[in-house]
Structures are given as structure tokens and as C-alpha cells.
Design a protein around this motif. Structure first.
Motif, PDB file in Angstrom:
ATOM      1  N   ALA A 106     -10.936  -2.730 -18.412  1.00 42.25           N
ATOM      2  CA  ALA A 106     -11.367  -0.964 -17.529  1.00 42.25           C
ATOM      3  C   ALA A 106     -10.629  -0.249 -17.402  1.00 42.25           C
ATOM      4  CB  ALA A 106     -11.767  -1.318 -16.132  1.00 42.25           C
ATOM      5  N   GLY A 107     -10.966   0.802 -17.803  1.00 37.29           N
ATOM      6  CA  GLY A 107     -10.225   1.843 -18.400  1.00 37.29           C
ATOM      7  C   GLY A 107      -9.604   2.992 -17.428  1.00 37.29           C
ATOM      8  N   ALA A 108     -10.096   2.927 -15.710  1.00 36.27           N
ATOM      9  CA  ALA A 108      -9.556   3.083 -15.091  1.00 36.27           C
ATOM     10  C   ALA A 108     -10.864   2.899 -13.517  1.00 36.27           C
ATOM     11  CB  ALA A 108      -9.922   4.748 -14.844  1.00 36.27           C
ATOM     12  N   MET A 109     -10.146   3.835 -12.090  1.00 39.19           N
ATOM     13  CA  MET A 109     -11.149   2.884 -11.123  1.00 39.19           C
ATOM     14  C   MET A 109     -11.482   4.232 -10.492  1.00 39.19           C
ATOM     15  SD  MET A 109      -9.144   0.151  -8.831  1.00 39.19           S
ATOM     16  CE  MET A 109      -9.878  -0.143  -7.957  1.00 39.19           C
ATOM     17  N   THR A 110     -12.654   3.985  -9.605  1.00 40.30           N
ATOM     18  CA  THR A 110     -13.194   4.852  -9.051  1.00 40.30           C
ATOM     19  C   THR A 110     -14.017   4.005  -7.692  1.00 40.30           C
ATOM     20  OG1 THR A 110     -13.930   6.577 -10.854  1.00 40.30           O
ATOM     21  CG2 THR A 110     -15.032   6.122  -8.313  1.00 40.30           C
ATOM     22  N   THR A 111     -13.434   4.324  -7.064  1.00 42.17           N
ATOM     23  CA  THR A 111     -14.187   3.618  -5.493  1.00 42.17           C
ATOM     24  C   THR A 111     -14.447   4.348  -5.314  1.00 42.17           C
ATOM     25  OG1 THR A 111     -11.659   4.296  -4.277  1.00 42.17           O
ATOM     26  CG2 THR A 111     -11.880   2.135  -5.628  1.00 42.17           C
ATOM     27  N   GLY A 112     -15.882   3.540  -4.003  1.00 42.48           N
ATOM     28  CA  GLY A 112     -16.090   4.118  -3.480  1.00 42.48           C
ATOM     29  C   GLY A 112     -15.913   4.761  -2.261  1.00 42.48           C
ATOM     30  N   PRO A 113     -16.723   4.751  -1.029  1.00 43.05           N
ATOM     31  CA  PRO A 113     -15.759   4.647   0.400  1.00 43.05           C
ATOM     32  C   PRO A 113     -15.890   3.819   1.630  1.00 43.05           C
ATOM     33  CG  PRO A 113     -17.586   6.096   0.141  1.00 43.05           C
ATOM     34  CD  PRO A 113     -17.612   5.248  -0.948  1.00 43.05           C
ATOM     35  N   ILE A 114     -14.798   3.230   1.879  1.00 46.76           N
ATOM     36  CA  ILE A 114     -14.625   2.423   2.752  1.00 46.76           C
ATOM     37  C   ILE A 114     -14.562   2.866   4.509  1.00 46.76           C
ATOM     38  CG2 ILE A 114     -13.721   0.216   0.815  1.00 46.76           C
ATOM     39  CD1 ILE A 114     -10.571   0.889   2.798  1.00 46.76           C
ATOM     40  N   HIS A 115     -15.898   1.547   4.693  1.00 50.92           N
ATOM     41  CA  HIS A 115     -15.416   1.869   6.686  1.00 50.92           C
ATOM     42  C   HIS A 115     -14.538   0.348   6.800  1.00 50.92           C
ATOM     43  CE1 HIS A 115     -16.970   1.607  10.815  1.00 50.92           C
ATOM     44  NE2 HIS A 115     -16.800   2.887  10.069  1.00 50.92           N
ATOM     45  N   LYS A 116     -13.524   1.663   7.823  1.00 49.78           N
ATOM     46  CA  LYS A 116     -12.095   1.401   7.671  1.00 49.78           C
ATOM     47  C   LYS A 116     -11.855  -0.224   8.988  1.00 49.78           C
ATOM     48  CE  LYS A 116      -9.656   4.359   6.510  1.00 49.78           C
ATOM     49  NZ  LYS A 116      -9.031   5.614   6.500  1.00 49.78           N
ATOM     50  N   LYS A 117     -12.935   0.856  10.090  1.00 51.84           N
ATOM     51  CA  LYS A 117     -12.979  -0.764  10.855  1.00 51.84           C
ATOM     52  C   LYS A 117     -13.801  -1.229  10.742  1.00 51.84           C
ATOM     53  CE  LYS A 117     -14.825  -0.654  16.170  1.00 51.84           C
ATOM     54  NZ  LYS A 117     -14.903  -1.838  15.931  1.00 51.84           N
ATOM     55  N   ALA A 118     -14.018  -1.832   9.572  1.00 50.14           N
ATOM     56  CA  ALA A 118     -15.699  -2.422   9.445  1.00 50.14           C
ATOM     57  C   ALA A 118     -14.639  -3.753   8.896  1.00 50.14           C
ATOM     58  CB  ALA A 118     -16.731  -2.206   8.301  1.00 50.14           C
ATOM     59  N   LEU A 119     -13.617  -2.975   8.000  1.00 52.18           N
ATOM     60  CA  LEU A 119     -13.178  -4.190   7.149  1.00 52.18           C
ATOM     61  C   LEU A 119     -11.640  -4.639   7.896  1.00 52.18           C
ATOM     62  CD1 LEU A 119     -11.913  -1.947   3.721  1.00 52.18           C
ATOM     63  CD2 LEU A 119     -13.778  -4.041   4.218  1.00 52.18           C
ATOM     64  N   ILE A 120     -11.246  -4.051   9.419  1.00 52.12           N
ATOM     65  CA  ILE A 120     -10.321  -4.406  10.437  1.00 52.12           C
ATOM     66  C   ILE A 120     -11.301  -5.851  10.790  1.00 52.12           C
ATOM     67  CG2 ILE A 120      -9.350  -4.399  12.013  1.00 52.12           C
ATOM     68  CD1 ILE A 120      -8.520  -1.603  10.616  1.00 52.12           C
ATOM     69  N   ASP A 121     -12.387  -5.372  11.373  1.00 49.66           N
ATOM     70  CA  ASP A 121     -12.843  -5.949  12.347  1.00 49.66           C
ATOM     71  C   ASP A 121     -13.319  -7.632  11.490  1.00 49.66           C
ATOM     72  OD1 ASP A 121     -12.286  -4.558  14.270  1.00 49.66           O
ATOM     73  OD2 ASP A 121     -14.013  -3.690  14.674  1.00 49.66           O
ATOM     74  N   GLY A 122     -14.058  -6.982  10.862  1.00 49.09           N
ATOM     75  CA  GLY A 122     -14.381  -8.512   9.679  1.00 49.09           C
ATOM     76  C   GLY A 122     -13.168  -9.524   9.033  1.00 49.09           C
ATOM     77  N   ALA A 123     -12.630  -8.499   8.354  1.00 50.92           N
ATOM     78  CA  ALA A 123     -11.785  -9.148   7.880  1.00 50.92           C
ATOM     79  C   ALA A 123      -9.678  -9.158   8.301  1.00 50.92           C
ATOM     80  CB  ALA A 123     -11.411  -9.457   6.350  1.00 50.92           C
ATOM     81  N   GLY A 124      -9.914  -8.478   9.068  1.00 44.78           N
ATOM     82  CA  GLY A 124      -7.992  -8.442   9.592  1.00 44.78           C
ATOM     83  C   GLY A 124      -6.913  -7.315   8.768  1.00 44.78           C
ATOM     84  N   PHE A 125      -7.697  -6.604   8.188  1.00 43.68           N
ATOM     85  CA  PHE A 125      -7.282  -5.601   7.096  1.00 43.68           C
ATOM     86  C   PHE A 125      -6.313  -4.836   7.560  1.00 43.68           C
ATOM     87  CE2 PHE A 125      -8.124  -2.241   4.615  1.00 43.68           C
ATOM     88  CZ  PHE A 125      -7.707  -2.339   2.984  1.00 43.68           C
ATOM     89  N   ALA A 126      -5.222  -5.307   6.596  1.00 40.71           N
ATOM     90  CA  ALA A 126      -3.648  -4.886   7.474  1.00 40.71           C
ATOM     91  C   ALA A 126      -3.604  -3.072   6.940  1.00 40.71           C
ATOM     92  CB  ALA A 126      -2.845  -6.007   6.976  1.00 40.71           C
ATOM     93  N   TYR A 127      -4.431  -2.712   5.814  1.00 41.02           N
ATOM     94  CA  TYR A 127      -3.272  -1.873   5.544  1.00 41.02           C
ATOM     95  C   TYR A 127      -4.669  -0.340   6.300  1.00 41.02           C
ATOM     96  CZ  TYR A 127      -2.096  -4.890   2.283  1.00 41.02           C
ATOM     97  OH  TYR A 127      -1.678  -6.126   1.643  1.00 41.02           O
TER      98      TYR A 127
END
Length: 328
Positions: A106-127
Motif C-alpha cells: 500500500a502506498g499510504a494508509m487512511t484510518t477511519g475513526p475508532i472508539h477508544k472506550k470500546a477498544l479498551i473495554d473489549g480488548a484492553g487497548f493500551a494506547y
């Protein structure tokens, strides 16, 4: 065809799937991009889906439908209701996009919006967010957030912290690194041979000679003077209330601000629907639309794809500029 842009949908219960479909329809092939996501999350948005096995198939698929590199999620996408079991798949899709981009598929990446609380609650997202996770994956210690829109680029030196914490966080080292990274990116990724950078003060009237604070005298001005001596084209510290009218904006290529709202209020006032979040200092190009998951309108068909389209277009332009710079 240049290597396509990899688009991650972010939180699938938000507006990401709808925006991806609308962006494909409106761009009409002008920007080669593919989605990393679950094809089932994109169904029902009024565009044909074309599954691809690898990014190089994007060009062939692009005019027939929205190219999707399948990345299965365990649960369906219910608008406005993030599923905890999807959190790890959101995270792994981002990591997959980074891997494909760093390997040049891929030449570049574009990211759609995440929901940080959902990532923390569901996967312990540490960032704290996308940016910090991308820096971790890339092995980079310091990155810079730029918001870019028509006629204005702004960089906040401190970002998501309380206003009372800004003076203590604003160090000479942080400001110097922020300016250096911005200058390098303007040259490499935006094709500006001699970038002009305006630096704001922290206090009203840029401290008014110390009467309203000494950060300009003790921190900001010494950094500006040191970097000017190295050849960077810097002005300031400027009073922030006079930096963003049309005549002032014409005098610089980017504005370095001291805190979040000082930078984001002007860009969102001038380019609310077209602002793009750009992460500077990574070994690859990353952009994102300047909005969140918008759970309140997810599934209603009312999401505006303008910022995502601008993010995809800018990602492709920056990747092309970076390739030119790499060739010397």
C-alpha cells in the motif's frame, strides 16, 4: 498504477462503513484505495463490493466496485452499538494496514475513526489513540499531529491534556522536535522546498513582554532563535489571535500552536468538513478524517464523506511526493 491507499474502517458500528461506500462512489476511481474490513459490514450501503486477495488487485476492481481486502470480524456491525467482541479485529486491521504500507504493498494508509472506550473495554487497548498505536507499530518515539485543510495547516505542540498541564508539558525539547518534524514533512511530503513556519505564543498577546507570562521568553523564543540559526524559516512567537486571518495565513505554510484548541479552533472554523488529520514523523503516510465515530447518525445515511475523501486524496498526494523525494 501507484500503490493504492489502504483504508481501515475503524469502529464498524460508527459511520466508517457508510463513509467508505460514499467515498468510493464520489471519487469515481480518481484515488486508488481499498478497504481492510469485513465485507459484511459494508453490505447495504448501496455500492457493489469487490473482494480482492491482495492490494495489487485494487486497480482492476476499483471501477467495478469498492475493493475490499477481507478482514473478518466476529460480530455484525449494529449502527451506534459497538460490539466488544469486535474490538480486537479493529486493532488488528490497523496493524495489518501498517504492515502492508511499510512493505510497500500500500502506498499510504487512511484510518477511519475508532472508539477508544470500546477498544479498551473489549480488548484492553493500551494506547491513548490511533496515533500512539501507529507510533508503537512503527517503532517511532515522537510523532506530530497536523490538521490540514484548504489554505491552512496547523500543528498543536501539546495535544490531549488539560489546559492547566500545558505550561509544564511545553518544554524546549518538545517544541524543537515538533518544529523539526513539521519542517521535514513539509519538504518531503508536501513538496515545499523552503517551508515557512509561524510559531504562536502560549499566552495572550504572546506574553506581552513577560507581563502575561514568561513561556515566550524562557521557552518559545530560544527554540525559534536556535532553529533559525540552523536555517529554518521561522517567525514568532505570534499572538494567536492575529495568526489566522487571511492575510496572516498567506505568510506561512504551517502554524505551530502551543495547545490543542489553539490549533483546532481555526482549522475547524475554516474547513470543518474538509479537515484532515495527518500524522507526521512516521516512516509511512497516514491520514484520517477529522471527526469521530458519530454514533448518533450511524445507520441514518446522513454521514458526510467530505473529510474522508479529503483524507484519501491527501494520502495519495503525500505518498506521491514522498516517492519523488526518495528518488532524489
Amino acid at each position: 498504477m501507484a500503490a493504492p491507499v489502504a483504508l481501515t474502517l475503524g469502529e464498524p458500528a460508527g459511520v466508517g462503513p457508510e463513509l467508505a461506500a460514499k467515498a468510493w462512489a464520489r471519487l469515481e476511481g480518481r484515488v486508488p484505495f481499498f478497504v481492510i474490513g469485513d465485507p459484511g459490514h459494508l453490505a447495504g450501503h448501496g455500492v457493489p463490493i469487490r473482494k480482492i486477495a491482495k492490494p495489487s488487485e485494487t486497480g482492476h476492481a476499483l471501477h467495478a466496485g469498492l475493493p475490499v481486502l477481507s478482514h473478518p470480524f466476529p460480530a455484525p456491525a449494529v449502527p451506534g452499538r459497538p460490539a466488544p467482541e469486535n474490538a480486537q479485529a479493529v486493532i488488528s486491521a490497523i496493524a495489518r494496514a501498517v504492515d502492508l504500507t511499510m512493505r510497500g504493498e500500500a502506498g499510504a494508509m487512511t484510518t477511519g475513526p475508532i472508539h477508544k472506550k470500546a477498544l479498551i473495554d473489549g480488548a484492553g487497548f493500551a494506547y491513548p489513540g490511533h496515533t500512539e498505536y501507529l507510533a508503537h507499530l512503527a517503532g517511532v518515539d515522537r510523532v506530530v499531529m497536523m490538521l490540514a485543510g484548504p489554505g491552512l495547516r496547523v500543528v498543536p505542540t501539546t495535544i490531549h491534556i488539560a489546559l492547566k498541564e500545558v505550561p509544564g508539558t511545553l518544554t524546549r525539547s518538545l517544541l524543537s522536535d515538533t518544529i523539526r518534524i513539521t519542517d521535514a514533512a513539509l519538504r518531503r511530503d508536501f513538496g515545499i522546498e523552503s517551508p515557512r513556519i509561524a510559531v504562536s505564543g502560549l499566552n495572550p498577546h504572546a506574553g506581552e513582554g513577560g507581563a502575561m507570562g514568561r513561556e515566550e521568553i524562557e521557552t518559545i523564543s530560544p527554540v525559534i532563535e536556535a532553529l533559525r540559526a540552523e536555517g529554518l524559516a521561522l517567525t514568532g512567537p505570534h499572538s494567536a489571535d492575529t495568526m489566522f486571518h487571511a492575510a496572516a495565513r498567506a505568510r506561512y505554510d504551517a502554524a505551530i500552536c502551543m495547545y490543542h484548541d489553539q490549533a483546532l479552533i481555526p482549522i475547524k472554523t475554516l474547513a470543518f468538513d474538509e479537515g484532515v488529520n495527518v500524522t507526521l514523523g512516521l516512516p509511512f503516510v497516514r491520514t484520517s478524517p477529522d471527526h469521530g465515530t458519530a454514533f448518533d447518525i450511524a445507520g441514518t445515511g446522513r454521514a458526510d464523506p467530505s473529510s474522508l475523501i479529503a483524507a484519501l486524496e491527501l494520502a495519495a498526494e503525500m505518498a506521491a511526493m514522498r516517492n519523488v523525494a526518495a528518488r532524489g
